[in-house]
Design a protein around this motif. Structure first.
Motif, PDB file in Angstrom:
ATOM      1  N   PHE A 181      90.507 -20.644  17.138  1.00 13.75           N
ATOM      2  CA  PHE A 181      91.144 -19.335  17.028  1.00 13.75           C
ATOM      3  C   PHE A 181      90.281 -18.243  17.650  1.00 13.75           C
ATOM      4  O   PHE A 181      90.771 -17.408  18.415  1.00 13.75           O
ATOM      5  CB  PHE A 181      91.410 -19.006  15.552  1.00 13.75           C
ATOM      6  CG  PHE A 181      91.768 -17.561  15.317  1.00 13.75           C
ATOM      7  CD1 PHE A 181      93.005 -17.067  15.710  1.00 13.75           C
ATOM      8  CD2 PHE A 181      90.856 -16.692  14.742  1.00 13.75           C
ATOM      9  CE1 PHE A 181      93.337 -15.739  15.518  1.00 13.75           C
ATOM     10  CE2 PHE A 181      91.181 -15.359  14.540  1.00 13.75           C
ATOM     11  CZ  PHE A 181      92.419 -14.877  14.935  1.00 13.75           C
ATOM     12  N   SER A 182      88.986 -18.239  17.352  1.00 15.73           N
ATOM     13  CA  SER A 182      88.115 -17.150  17.805  1.00 15.73           C
ATOM     14  C   SER A 182      88.000 -17.105  19.323  1.00 15.73           C
ATOM     15  O   SER A 182      87.996 -16.029  19.921  1.00 15.73           O
ATOM     16  CB  SER A 182      86.726 -17.268  17.168  1.00 15.73           C
ATOM     17  OG  SER A 182      86.015 -18.372  17.677  1.00 15.73           O
ATOM     18  N   VAL A 183      87.923 -18.281  19.961  1.00 18.36           N
ATOM     19  CA  VAL A 183      87.805 -18.311  21.422  1.00 18.36           C
ATOM     20  C   VAL A 183      89.049 -17.702  22.070  1.00 18.36           C
ATOM     21  O   VAL A 183      88.953 -16.904  23.016  1.00 18.36           O
ATOM     22  CB  VAL A 183      87.568 -19.753  21.913  1.00 18.36           C
ATOM     23  CG1 VAL A 183      87.717 -19.843  23.436  1.00 18.36           C
ATOM     24  CG2 VAL A 183      86.183 -20.234  21.495  1.00 18.36           C
ATOM     25  N   GLY A 184      90.229 -18.052  21.564  1.00 20.14           N
ATOM     26  CA  GLY A 184      91.463 -17.483  22.103  1.00 20.14           C
ATOM     27  C   GLY A 184      91.574 -15.995  21.829  1.00 20.14           C
ATOM     28  O   GLY A 184      92.019 -15.220  22.687  1.00 20.14           O
ATOM     29  N   TRP A 185      91.133 -15.584  20.632  1.00 23.38           N
ATOM     30  CA  TRP A 185      91.216 -14.169  20.264  1.00 23.38           C
ATOM     31  C   TRP A 185      90.321 -13.326  21.158  1.00 23.38           C
ATOM     32  O   TRP A 185      90.723 -12.282  21.661  1.00 23.38           O
ATOM     33  CB  TRP A 185      90.824 -14.000  18.798  1.00 23.38           C
ATOM     34  CG  TRP A 185      91.195 -12.680  18.194  1.00 23.38           C
ATOM     35  CD1 TRP A 185      92.380 -12.336  17.616  1.00 23.38           C
ATOM     36  CD2 TRP A 185      90.362 -11.512  18.116  1.00 23.38           C
ATOM     37  NE1 TRP A 185      92.341 -11.039  17.162  1.00 23.38           N
ATOM     38  CE2 TRP A 185      91.115 -10.508  17.464  1.00 23.38           C
ATOM     39  CE3 TRP A 185      89.063 -11.231  18.522  1.00 23.38           C
ATOM     40  CZ2 TRP A 185      90.615  -9.237  17.209  1.00 23.38           C
ATOM     41  CZ3 TRP A 185      88.559  -9.956  18.278  1.00 23.38           C
ATOM     42  CH2 TRP A 185      89.321  -8.975  17.636  1.00 23.38           C
ATOM     43  N   VAL A 186      89.101 -13.785  21.371  1.00 17.38           N
ATOM     44  CA  VAL A 186      88.167 -13.029  22.212  1.00 17.38           C
ATOM     45  C   VAL A 186      88.607 -13.052  23.675  1.00 17.38           C
ATOM     46  O   VAL A 186      88.375 -12.083  24.408  1.00 17.38           O
ATOM     47  CB  VAL A 186      86.734 -13.570  22.051  1.00 17.38           C
ATOM     48  CG1 VAL A 186      85.778 -12.873  23.019  1.00 17.38           C
ATOM     49  CG2 VAL A 186      86.245 -13.385  20.617  1.00 17.38           C
ATOM     50  N   ALA A 187      89.254 -14.133  24.116  1.00 19.80           N
ATOM     51  CA  ALA A 187      89.741 -14.181  25.499  1.00 19.80           C
ATOM     52  C   ALA A 187      90.676 -13.010  25.778  1.00 19.80           C
ATOM     53  O   ALA A 187      90.709 -12.485  26.899  1.00 19.80           O
ATOM     54  CB  ALA A 187      90.447 -15.502  25.764  1.00 19.80           C
ATOM     55  N   TYR A 188      91.420 -12.580  24.759  1.00 19.74           N
ATOM     56  CA  TYR A 188      92.308 -11.424  24.928  1.00 19.74           C
ATOM     57  C   TYR A 188      91.583 -10.122  24.592  1.00 19.74           C
ATOM     58  O   TYR A 188      91.533  -9.200  25.407  1.00 19.74           O
ATOM     59  CB  TYR A 188      93.555 -11.579  24.061  1.00 19.74           C
ATOM     60  CG  TYR A 188      94.524 -10.417  24.218  1.00 19.74           C
ATOM     61  CD1 TYR A 188      95.332 -10.327  25.350  1.00 19.74           C
ATOM     62  CD2 TYR A 188      94.612  -9.415  23.263  1.00 19.74           C
ATOM     63  CE1 TYR A 188      96.202  -9.264  25.524  1.00 19.74           C
ATOM     64  CE2 TYR A 188      95.486  -8.349  23.415  1.00 19.74           C
ATOM     65  CZ  TYR A 188      96.286  -8.280  24.545  1.00 19.74           C
ATOM     66  OH  TYR A 188      97.143  -7.215  24.718  1.00 19.74           O
ATOM     67  N   PHE A 189      90.995 -10.051  23.414  1.00 19.42           N
ATOM     68  CA  PHE A 189      90.424  -8.785  22.957  1.00 19.42           C
ATOM     69  C   PHE A 189      89.025  -8.526  23.510  1.00 19.42           C
ATOM     70  O   PHE A 189      88.452  -7.463  23.266  1.00 19.42           O
ATOM     71  CB  PHE A 189      90.416  -8.728  21.430  1.00 19.42           C
ATOM     72  CG  PHE A 189      91.779  -8.516  20.855  1.00 19.42           C
ATOM     73  CD1 PHE A 189      92.382  -7.276  20.887  1.00 19.42           C
ATOM     74  CD2 PHE A 189      92.490  -9.577  20.312  1.00 19.42           C
ATOM     75  CE1 PHE A 189      93.656  -7.065  20.377  1.00 19.42           C
ATOM     76  CE2 PHE A 189      93.764  -9.391  19.795  1.00 19.42           C
ATOM     77  CZ  PHE A 189      94.345  -8.130  19.826  1.00 19.42           C
TER      78      PHE A 189
END
Length: 445
Positions: free
Chosen positions: A343-351
């Motif tokens: 989850f965190s990797v995908g979240w940071v990829a956007y934010f």
């Protein structure tokens, strides 16, 4: 898929439509060419998604097509093909309320995707440069950066427009009239109209769809851009700085008076000319620092406009992290960390577009506390907890000063022995990938 899965290249059997006069293929022929259909099939398979009303999955589509495409094509070419009603699905909105989605059956997703791929080259070159949603080579990040440039240029007030249930309210006649401006192929127009009017399956009953385009279908993003292109042109004609991502619209102006006037006049245009509804409760004219765009907001430091993660996006993140770090979730810590990292990797990829590292530090600190709470629960007994803390180098005198057998896990997760024993290095050794670390790597790439 074997080539036999789609019709052969003879014009009496196929969607390929070879001709001897070297004429340009019609839009219908382009949409249903073998190459375009195969590309559409790969896209539908990659997008996966839930089955429609017939229960067929994306994994089952390819073999089904191999056996049944000639019949489907015959109906399409004869103009007798009837799309199935979409399956109504309701999902919660991040800010409350519900969003209604329509899930077409996978065969209809394939056909819609093929039509969309043929229509994009017709429409996209003529769309506004301020339109960023669901367009090739454009992204939400580009929209946020364009907004920052507008604010940096002195437009410190925002008109944040919320189109009320846009996908449910689009007038079919108004939409088809706009499609027909650039599409003269009557077979394509007829099929698009049939998709708009296919209806919705809800509670076992088919409900006619007299307006709207189902959000969730492959055609919907393109049709929304076609419908709202008139709004883009109107805003350009008025000289406004703005960005639009699908039905998210933000206009940047220089004063409160200009913002209020623009909100009133643009609302009138949308409702009278486009026959859409503006949600007056959610649409606002306010200082640009008070609102958000696609999960981001702006702030001013040393005369420069910067981007940060909006607080609502952080709140949504915490909801997900709470679920993944719940102390009542009976999974191993390794499994928990794997899910959290995904989850965190995908979240940071956007934010990770955000300029401020502070929010990522805060998220990491809070997440580690959540993990300490979960680990404390898993250790269960005071004896086991003391043993594990000793193994982490916590001195005996510090252990003796703390009650290690209590059940107030969140409060306990903040005490010194846990903070010292299960510190940053501990969690990274366990496999935790910090939000801040992912952000730093993204910024330096």
């Amino acid at each position: 898929m074997h080539t036999a899965a789609l019709p052969e290249e003879r014009s009496d059997q196929t969607a390929h439509h070879r001709t001897n006069d070297h004429r340009e293929p019609s839009l219908w022929e382009t949409a249903f060419s073998k190459e375009n259909l195969l590309a559409a099939l790969r896209r539908v398979e990659a997008n996966r998604g839930a089955p429609g009303i017939d229960g067929m999955t994306t994994e089952e589509l390819r073999p089904w097509i191999a056996q049944n495409w000639p019949k489907v094509w015959a109906e399409l070419d004869a103009g007798t093909y009837r799309p199935a009603p979409v399956r109504r699905v309701t999902i919660p909105k991040p800010n409350g309320g519900e969003r209604m989605l329509g899930v077409p059956r996978v065969l209809d997703r394939l056909i819609q995707q093929a039509i969309s791929q043929a229509l994009v080259p017709v429409f996209d070159p003529h769309f506004s440069g301020a339109s960023f949603g669901f367009r090739p080579g454009r992204s939400a990040h580009q929209a946020v950066r364009a907004g920052r440039r507008a604010v940096q240029d002195g437009n410190r007030w925002a008109v944040d427009l919320d189109l009320d249930k846009f996908f449910d309210r689009v007038n079919h006649d108004a939409l088809m009239a706009r499609v027909a401006r650039r599409v003269g192929d009557k077979k394509v127009l007829k099929l698009i109209r049939r998709y708009l009017e296919a209806g919705i399956m809800a509670d076992g009953m088919v409900v006619a769809s007299e307006e709207g385009t189902p959000q969730g279908s492959p055609l919907s993003p393109l049709l929304s851009n076609i419908m709202l292109d008139d709004l883009d042109r109107e805003l350009f004609k008025r000289g406004h700085r703005f960005v639009r991502y699908a039905d998210d619209v933000m206009i940047f102006v220089r004063s409160k008076r200009a913002a209020e006037r623009t909100l009133a006049s643009v609302t009138g245009f949308i409702e009278k000319t486009l026959k859409l509804k503006v949600n007056e409760e959610k649409s606002t004219a306010c200082p640009v620092w008070w609102t958000s765009l696609l999960g981001f907001s702006y702030y001013l430091t040393k005369g420069q406009v910067k981007i940060r993660v909006d607080r609502k996006a952080v709140k949504r993140l915490k909801g997900t992290v709470r679920r993944l770090t719940s102390r009542t979730w009976g999974v191993s810590m390794a499994h928990r960390l794997d899910k959290l990292n995904r989850f965190s990797v995908g979240w940071v990829a956007y934010f990770g577009l955000a300029d401020s590292p502070k929010v990522f530090d805060q998220i990491d600190e809070w997440t580690r506390r959540r993990l300490r709470q979960a680990q404390w629960r898993q250790w269960k007994t005071a004896r086991n907890r003391a043993t594990n803390l000793r193994g982490l180098g916590i001195e005996e005198k510090m252990l003796g000063a703390q009650g290690l057998g209590g059940t107030r896990h969140w409060r306990t997760s903040k005490i010194a022995p846990l903070e010292l024993g299960m510190n940053k290095a501990y969690w990274e050794a366990q496999g935790y990938k910090p939000f801040k670390g992912s952000w730093s790597r993204q910024k330096s790439a």
